[in-house]
Design a protein around this motif. Structure first.
Motif, short mmCIF file in Angstrom:
data_model
loop_
_atom_site.label_atom_id
_atom_site.label_comp_id
_atom_site.label_asym_id
_atom_site.label_seq_id
_atom_site.Cartn_x
_atom_site.Cartn_y
_atom_site.Cartn_z
N ASN A 80 -48.25 59.01 -4.17
CA ASN A 80 -47.85 59.21 -5.88
C ASN A 80 -48.59 59.69 -6.84
OD1 ASN A 80 -44.88 58.79 -4.95
ND2 ASN A 80 -45.36 56.72 -5.11
N ASP A 81 -48.60 59.45 -7.57
CA ASP A 81 -49.99 59.26 -8.91
C ASP A 81 -51.34 59.11 -8.71
OD1 ASP A 81 -47.84 60.35 -10.82
OD2 ASP A 81 -48.10 58.29 -11.41
N TYR A 82 -51.04 58.59 -7.55
CA TYR A 82 -53.20 58.60 -6.76
C TYR A 82 -53.18 59.46 -5.45
CZ TYR A 82 -53.35 53.93 -9.19
OH TYR A 82 -53.04 52.61 -10.46
N ILE A 83 -54.41 59.79 -5.39
CA ILE A 83 -55.09 60.19 -4.19
C ILE A 83 -56.18 59.40 -3.74
CG2 ILE A 83 -55.63 62.73 -2.95
CD1 ILE A 83 -54.90 63.99 -5.32
N PHE A 84 -55.73 58.34 -2.68
CA PHE A 84 -56.96 57.69 -2.21
C PHE A 84 -58.27 59.11 -0.60
CE2 PHE A 84 -53.35 54.32 -2.49
CZ PHE A 84 -53.89 54.51 -3.83
#
Length: 304
Positions: free
Chosen positions: A142-146
């Motif tokens: 969602n709001d994160y890119i790992f």
């Protein structure tokens, strides 16, 4: 035109590129191995044969058909391994990013050009040459890119180090509205049980708020603890060293409540079912011998 949309790892899948094991070529020599697990099986004489890998990939394909997912397959390159499409490109939101992969594998991108041609050209990007990044290291939440990376000064000496810090910074610049969090992964050229080839070898979200994780895959405990705090320890399934080696974190989600998993992952599959997931079990142990599994074999294009 394909209207790309991928914002996380688990929303309902609508279109995907699934790799192919047809005309896979002869068993590589030890010198040709890209990773320690493949090397282990080459030397032991247990490297997978084409017929078994084709059957495993067809079992995967049948699950996609069951869930009415549009499946693209790469055009065949004779005597060539085209199983791991996750390495060659990935989608973030509505943008297709071509990976800067090992030079020997450039042909794999050409084999899916017919898919890329169906995407708005303004939404297809290729990073500059100094940027190394592969799809197995890029995980959307969602709001994160790992992003998995390797920060050791000996990066260039590791064929198992696939995403560099320039790759992390490239994604940060491309998606300024996302929270990009990198993870420094443990690498080994010689021991597959101590080699997190990509981030999806030691972590992957499932469902709405759960995940599979291998603590010792992270070089910094603080980065492991970041995920524990984000997801909650009670929501994480911790795998051990052998389970990491067997690729337990490399399952694939067709929906928030549907996970495709290897049929031998008994402990994991029971945990998933106990948390309300439908687990589609398939044979994939032969392909696993190449240090890749279900997520590695897929390039999702459209999710809800």
């Amino acid at each position: 035109m394909l209207q790309l949309n991928v914002k996380n790892e688990t929303s309902r899948l609508r279109a995907v590129v699934l790799g192919s094991a047809i005309n896979n070529g002869p068993t590589p020599t030890a010198e040709e191995a890209y990773d320690p697990k493949s090397l282990e099986h080459i030397l032991a004489g247990t490297y997978p044969v084409e017929k078994d890998m084709v059957n495993e990939m067809e079992a995967f394909n049948q699950v996609f058909q069951k869930y009415d997912v549009q499946v693209f397959r790469p055009q065949m390159i004779e005597n060539y391994n085209q199983i791991f499409t996750r390495d060659i490109g990935f989608v973030i939101d509505d943008t297709f990013i071509k990976a800067n992969i090992l030079p020997d594998r450039e042909r794999e991108l050409d084999a899916i050009q017919f898919v890329i041609d169906q995407i708005n050209p303004a939404k297809v990007v290729r990073p500059p040459e100094e940027v190394h990044i592969e799809g197995g290291d890029v995980m959307l939440w969602n709001d994160y890119i790992f992003i998995g990376t390797y920060k050791g000064s000996d990066y260039k000496d590791y064929i198992t180090a696939r995403t560099n810090i320039e790759g992390v910074n490239y994604i940060k610049e491309l998606f300024p509205n996302k929270i990009v969090k990198e993870f420094d992964l443990v690498k080994s050229k010689i021991e597959a049980r101590d080699n997190a080839l990509h981030l999806d070898c030691c972590f992957q979200p499932v469902g709405k708020n759960k995940g599979i994780i291998y603590k010792s895959g992270f070089r910094q405990e603080s980065e492991y603890l970041f995920l524990v705090n984000l997801f909650g320890k009670e929501n994480l399934f911790h795998i051990d060293r052998d389970e990491m080696y067997n690729m337990n974190s490399n399952v694939f989600s067709i929906a928030e409540d549907v996970v495709v998993s290897e049929r031998n992952f008994t402990r994991l599959n029971n945990w998933l079912r106990s948390h309300g997931f439908t687990v589609e079990e398939i044979p994939y142990a032969e392909i696993a011998k190449q240090e890749g599994l279900l997520r590695c074999s897929t390039l999702p294009l459209i999710r809800d």
